[in-house]
Design a protein around this motif. Structure first.
Motif: not given
Length: 232
Positions: A153-160, A168, A170, A190-191
């Motif tokens: 999944e992505v949050y801003g410029n990062y993926v987990t 996590t 960048k 998003s995922s």
């Protein structure tokens, strides 16, 4: 290419019959194999304590003592990668195979063409499972086998990366997607989800086998189901 294969069946005749077909498959494909035969689940577990590197197990369900489904459940707790193929004279157990991610059920008497096809699938999966992704985490290289990844999944410029451990990093979702294979499906922006980890798909969510719910964007339901059906 080499594989270590276990045949677990309480029938001497059935073990030899399957072993002969396995050897035929290996010879035709140029594979080096090591095959061990076991007359019971207990005898397999005794050997497995010292040698836990089997790639494929061809497993009878109805055996005296511990049955094949119970053995498979114990195996799956400690080994995600071994390819489990059930051999049975009955179809009553098929639902239980989902719990242990069995590759296939073969009905007795086993037909050679079907067994060879299933062994080809097992070989393909094992080769896929050898692939890893490398991530730079705080200056340290972390290697993650692709088959362990449940979803990204992505949050801003990062993926987990959700695998045995969560990482996590960048990078973009697209950069991760390019390194994955046909077991994975991108869900909107998003995922990315591992199709083999899906237990249920509704119009609004994807439920993974570990209970995780991933929101399904409007209009994505049919695409996910097609991807599951078409997955190699």
């Amino acid at each position: 290419m080499g594989y270590k294969i276990a045949i677990c069946d309480d029938s001497d005749i059935d073990r030899k019959y399957v072993n002969d077909m396995v050897c035929h498959w290996a010879k035709d494909n140029g594979y080096m194999i090591h095959v061990d035969e076991f007359p019971s689940a207990e005898s397999f577990l005794f050997k497995y304590e010292d040698e836990n590197d089997y790639d494929i197990i061809l497993l009878d369900i109805e055996m005296d003592g511990m049955d094949g489904v119970t053995l498979a459940k114990r195996l799956r707790k400690v080994n995600e990668n071994i390819q489990i193929v059930f051999i049975t004279g009955y179809s009553d157990y098929i639902a239980e195979g989902y719990e242990v991610a069995a590759l296939h059920y073969l009905m007795k008497p086993v037909k050679e063409g079907k067994l060879l096809s299933v062994l080809d699938r097992a070989s393909d999966k094992l080769q896929k499972n050898e692939k890893v992704l490398n991530f730079d985490v705080n200056g340290e290289m972390v290697r993650v086998p692709i088959y362990q990844i449940r979803y990204v999944e992505v949050y801003g410029n990062y993926v987990t990366i959700h695998a045995q451990q969560e990482l996590t990093v960048k990078m973009t979702l697209g950069e991760v997607e390019k390194q994955l294979d046909d077991r994975f499906y991108r869900v909107g922006r998003s995922s990315i989800v591992n199709l083999t980890q899906i237990s249920r798909v509704t119009k609004s969510d994807i439920k993974l086998s570990d209970g995780t719910l991933i929101h399904l964007p409007r209009g994505s339901y049919d695409g996910v189901n097609r991807a599951i059906i078409n997955m190699g």
